[in-house]
Design an enzyme around this catalytic site. Structure first.
Site, PDB file in Angstrom:
ATOM      1  N   LYS A  51       0.534  -1.126  -0.032  1.00 20.05           N
ATOM      2  CA  LYS A  51       0.311  -0.034  -0.082  1.00 20.05           C
ATOM      3  C   LYS A  51       0.595   1.219  -0.203  1.00 20.05           C
ATOM      4  CE  LYS A  51      -3.449  -1.784   3.075  1.00 20.05           C
ATOM      5  NZ  LYS A  51      -4.267  -1.840   4.462  1.00 20.05           N
ATOM      6  N   GLY A  52       1.892   1.491   0.597  1.00 25.07           N
ATOM      7  CA  GLY A  52       2.624   2.180   0.628  1.00 25.07           C
ATOM      8  C   GLY A  52       2.900   3.602  -0.377  1.00 25.07           C
ATOM      9  N   ASP A 108       7.578   3.555  -2.280  1.00 28.80           N
ATOM     10  CA  ASP A 108       7.848   3.878  -1.503  1.00 28.80           C
ATOM     11  C   ASP A 108       9.150   4.255  -1.176  1.00 28.80           C
ATOM     12  OD1 ASP A 108       6.956   1.441  -0.324  1.00 28.80           O
ATOM     13  OD2 ASP A 108       6.194   2.462   1.043  1.00 28.80           O
ATOM     14  N   ASP A 111      14.516  -1.329   1.312  1.00 27.17           N
ATOM     15  CA  ASP A 111      15.760  -0.775   2.293  1.00 27.17           C
ATOM     16  C   ASP A 111      16.337  -1.779   2.715  1.00 27.17           C
ATOM     17  OD1 ASP A 111      15.409  -0.223   5.153  1.00 27.17           O
ATOM     18  OD2 ASP A 111      13.708  -1.743   5.870  1.00 27.17           O
ATOM     19  N   PHE A 160      13.015   4.323  10.626  1.00 30.62           N
ATOM     20  CA  PHE A 160      12.006   3.630  11.085  1.00 30.62           C
ATOM     21  C   PHE A 160      11.328   4.591  10.450  1.00 30.62           C
ATOM     22  CE2 PHE A 160       7.819   2.504  10.728  1.00 30.62           C
ATOM     23  CZ  PHE A 160       8.118   1.610   9.886  1.00 30.62           C
ATOM     24  N   VAL A 161      10.844   5.678   9.016  1.00 31.55           N
ATOM     25  CA  VAL A 161       9.830   6.712   8.391  1.00 31.55           C
ATOM     26  C   VAL A 161       8.451   6.611   8.057  1.00 31.55           C
ATOM     27  CG1 VAL A 161      12.120   7.655   7.796  1.00 31.55           C
ATOM     28  CG2 VAL A 161      10.510   6.593   6.190  1.00 31.55           C
ATOM     29  N   ASP A 167       3.424   3.752   6.434  1.00 31.48           N
ATOM     30  CA  ASP A 167       2.927   3.549   7.783  1.00 31.48           C
ATOM     31  C   ASP A 167       3.527   2.840   8.555  1.00 31.48           C
ATOM     32  OD1 ASP A 167       3.175   1.117   6.954  1.00 31.48           O
ATOM     33  OD2 ASP A 167       1.121  -0.010   7.908  1.00 31.48           O
ATOM     34  N   ARG A 173      -0.144   7.209   7.342  1.00 28.15           N
ATOM     35  CA  ARG A 173       0.230   7.224   5.394  1.00 28.15           C
ATOM     36  C   ARG A 173      -0.983   8.179   5.377  1.00 28.15           C
ATOM     37  NH1 ARG A 173       0.812   2.098   3.919  1.00 28.15           N
ATOM     38  NH2 ARG A 173      -0.273   0.094   5.128  1.00 28.15           N
TER      39      ARG A 173
HETATM   40  P1  5GP Z   1      12.339  -3.939   1.887  1.00 25.25           P
HETATM   41  O1  5GP Z   1      12.429  -5.659   0.975  1.00 25.25           O
HETATM   42  O2  5GP Z   1      12.902  -3.016   0.798  1.00 25.25           O
HETATM   43  O3  5GP Z   1      12.964  -4.441   3.275  1.00 25.25           O
HETATM   44  O4  5GP Z   1      11.216  -3.361   2.080  1.00 25.25           O
HETATM   45  C1  5GP Z   1      10.537  -2.712   1.912  1.00 25.25           C
HETATM   46  C2  5GP Z   1       8.652  -2.422   2.372  1.00 25.25           C
HETATM   47  O5  5GP Z   1       9.191  -2.774   3.359  1.00 25.25           O
HETATM   48  C3  5GP Z   1       8.600  -0.955   1.704  1.00 25.25           C
HETATM   49  O6  5GP Z   1       7.976  -1.313   0.960  1.00 25.25           O
HETATM   50  C4  5GP Z   1       7.394  -0.730   3.137  1.00 25.25           C
HETATM   51  O7  5GP Z   1       6.529  -0.842   2.688  1.00 25.25           O
HETATM   52  C5  5GP Z   1       8.437  -1.277   4.288  1.00 25.25           C
HETATM   53  N1  5GP Z   1       9.874  -0.204   4.793  1.00 25.25           N
HETATM   54  C6  5GP Z   1      11.327  -0.300   5.154  1.00 25.25           C
HETATM   55  N2  5GP Z   1      11.701   0.576   5.438  1.00 25.25           N
HETATM   56  C7  5GP Z   1      10.060   1.406   6.253  1.00 25.25           C
HETATM   57  C8  5GP Z   1       9.982   2.595   6.528  1.00 25.25           C
HETATM   58  O8  5GP Z   1      11.371   2.836   7.450  1.00 25.25           O
HETATM   59  N3  5GP Z   1       9.355   2.749   7.314  1.00 25.25           N
HETATM   60  C9  5GP Z   1       7.656   1.694   6.279  1.00 25.25           C
HETATM   61  N4  5GP Z   1       6.649   2.270   7.246  1.00 25.25           N
HETATM   62  N5  5GP Z   1       7.928   0.992   6.434  1.00 25.25           N
HETATM   63  C10 5GP Z   1       9.275   0.427   5.870  1.00 25.25           C
END
Ligand code: 5GP
Length: 186
Positions: A51-52, A108, A111, A160-161, A167, A173
């Site tokens: 959803k982000g 969005d 990470d 963590f944002v 969210d 959101r």
């Molecule tokens: P990744 O697979 O790159 O670790 O994670 C991607 C997903 O993790 C993003 O699409 C998001 O939904 C969530 N995520 C990663 N870091 C953050 C953060 O700092 N804040 C939030 N709200 N979601 C995050």
């Protein structure tokens, strides 16, 4: 808990704004111009990862001045709270054949990179005309797989944002800016 207390606690968790509405707006304007110039005349499909990315998608599609179509996928890697589960699940897939499109994934945040690594592999296997990734935020310090977006509007440290589509347990959101979430305050 009464409503007033609830709102007070909600706001207490918003530690500080790290990217303002104006900064987001300006970066999206520039990204939209770049995309419009480089894809002009080609069939574009913007794929929003829910959803982000829904807020980012809504703004970036309106900053693109050439024809483009929109698609949605839902991937989950964080379930509740702020710690990565390390599991990526596609819970809703695209509704069309992407082989006639230049696909631009709209995300969005990158990470660990796992989510996009998996999604890129999956979409490439469906033979789009081309495939690029545009992310609003990039947290390179947290990377666990070798993944780089083609365009990242902002690079941020390991916070963590929340806000602007991102969210914490489905809240925040709707904030119009990106803020650091306070994990210390109760
Ligand atoms: P990744 O697979 O790159 O670790 O994670 C991607 C997903 O993790 C993003 O699409 C998001 O939904 C969530 N995520 C990663 N870091 C953050 C953060 O700092 N804040 C939030 N709200 N979601 C995050």
């Amino acid at each position: 808990m009464d409503k007033e207390q609830c709102i007070k606690d909600y706001n207490k968790k918003i530690k500080r704004i790290i990217i303002s509405e104006e900064e987001i707006k300006e970066a999206i304007k520039q990204a939209g111009e770049k995309i419009s110039a480089s894809y002009d005349g080609r069939p574009i499909l913007l794929v929003s990862i829910l959803k982000g990315s829904f807020v980012f998608l809504a703004d970036i599609c309106r900053a693109i001045s050439v024809p483009c179509e929109i698609g949605f996928m839902c991937a989950k890697s964080y379930y509740e709270g702020t710690v990565s589960s390390g599991i990526v699940r596609i819970t809703m897939d695209l509704d069309r054949d992407i082989s006639k499109y230049h696909v631009i994934i709209i995300e969005d945040i990158v990470d660990t990179g796992r989510t996009l690594n998996d999604i890129v592999k999956l979409l490439k296997s469906r033979n789009p005309l081309s495939l690029k990734v545009v992310t609003l935020l990039d947290k390179p310090d947290r990377r666990l797989v070798d993944f780089k977006a083609d365009m990242a509007l902002f690079t941020i440290p390991d916070f963590f944002v929340i806000g602007y589509g991102l969210d914490c347990a489905e809240n925040y959101r709707n904030l119009p800016y990106i803020a650091e979430y306070d994990t210390e305050v109760d």
